[in-house]
Design an enzyme around this catalytic site. Sequence first.
Site, short mmCIF file in Angstrom:
data_model
loop_
_atom_site.label_atom_id
_atom_site.label_comp_id
_atom_site.label_asym_id
_atom_site.label_seq_id
_atom_site.Cartn_x
_atom_site.Cartn_y
_atom_site.Cartn_z
N CYS A 33 24.82 32.39 4.47
CA CYS A 33 24.27 31.91 5.47
C CYS A 33 24.60 32.66 7.04
O CYS A 33 24.27 33.11 8.39
CB CYS A 33 24.26 30.85 5.63
SG CYS A 33 23.61 29.52 4.56
N HIS A 41 13.63 30.06 7.68
CA HIS A 41 13.66 29.05 7.04
C HIS A 41 12.55 28.24 7.30
O HIS A 41 12.06 28.41 8.50
CB HIS A 41 14.85 27.74 7.09
CG HIS A 41 15.73 28.33 6.76
ND1 HIS A 41 16.66 28.26 5.57
CD2 HIS A 41 17.06 28.82 7.19
CE1 HIS A 41 17.03 28.62 5.40
NE2 HIS A 41 18.09 29.00 6.35
N GLU A 126 15.97 21.92 5.94
CA GLU A 126 15.44 23.03 6.27
C GLU A 126 15.45 23.89 5.52
O GLU A 126 14.83 25.30 5.20
CB GLU A 126 17.06 23.51 6.27
CG GLU A 126 17.83 25.16 7.13
CD GLU A 126 18.97 25.25 7.06
OE1 GLU A 126 19.91 25.23 5.95
OE2 GLU A 126 19.33 26.26 8.15
N1 LIG Z 1 25.96 21.23 6.22
C1 LIG Z 1 25.56 22.21 6.26
N2 LIG Z 1 25.27 22.79 5.51
C2 LIG Z 1 25.11 24.40 4.91
C3 LIG Z 1 23.67 24.42 5.93
C4 LIG Z 1 23.58 23.26 7.07
O1 LIG Z 1 22.31 23.44 7.84
N3 LIG Z 1 24.64 22.88 7.07
N4 LIG Z 1 22.44 25.49 5.80
C5 LIG Z 1 23.14 26.94 5.11
C6 LIG Z 1 22.10 27.58 4.76
O2 LIG Z 1 21.62 27.86 6.28
C7 LIG Z 1 20.94 27.52 4.05
O3 LIG Z 1 20.22 26.17 4.59
C8 LIG Z 1 20.94 27.82 2.26
O4 LIG Z 1 20.04 28.02 1.85
P1 LIG Z 1 19.84 27.73 0.68
O5 LIG Z 1 21.24 27.72 -0.61
O6 LIG Z 1 19.31 28.66 0.01
O7 LIG Z 1 19.06 26.40 0.12
P2 LIG Z 1 18.89 25.50 -1.27
O8 LIG Z 1 20.21 24.91 -1.54
O9 LIG Z 1 17.37 24.85 -0.99
O10 LIG Z 1 18.78 26.72 -2.35
P3 LIG Z 1 19.16 26.54 -3.93
O11 LIG Z 1 18.69 27.34 -4.91
O12 LIG Z 1 19.75 25.31 -4.71
O13 LIG Z 1 21.26 27.38 -3.72
C9 LIG Z 1 24.27 26.27 3.95
N5 LIG Z 1 24.85 25.40 3.80
#
Ligand SMILES: Nc1nc2c(c(=O)[nH]1)N=C([C@H](O)[C@H](O)COP(=O)(O)OP(=O)(O)OP(=O)(O)O)CN2
Length: 136
Positions: A33, A41, A126
Amino acid sequence: MIYITRKASFNAAHKLARTDWDDDKNNEVYGKCANPNWHGHNYWLYVTVKGEINQETGFLVDLKWLKDVMNTYVVDKVDHKNLNLDVDFMKGKLASTENLAVAVWDQLLAPIAESGAVLHCVKIYETENNFVEYFG
Ligand SMILES: Nc1nc2c(c(=O)[nH]1)N=C([C@H](O)[C@H](O)COP(=O)(O)OP(=O)(O)OP(=O)(O)O)CN2
């Protein structure tokens, strides 16, 4: 007391990176990220207001009005934008979903209060797996 919710979507780019940390530290804390070249997103925003039903109209608030408020104060400002660079109400804030939810709440609180309704919750997805709820 009754609760009513309007949903909206927007897509936006961002990265999670503190400007006072170097790339190594940002990568360590935020992983993929923190990619310096951004990522995007498709966000979903749910805004819930609460209050009493107007016995004349049968409405708590007109959902068309709530849609217009959400568009004016939030969606039009973030859709197809970069949250880190383009959005006035995110300036100086880390573009996490938590910070975005609080900033959206701050954007909506006054205009919703003017209607006589009360803002109850801002919920932002998100990704399909990750969402934040803020109750003020
Ligand atoms: N406390 C937070 N943790 C995280 C945030 C956030 O806003 N607050 N944001 C992120 C990243 O921007 C993003 O959301 C992560 O994307 P991704 O890992 O692809 O998302 P998923 O969990 O839906 O995908 P998986 O394939 O299930 O891993 C990270 N952390």
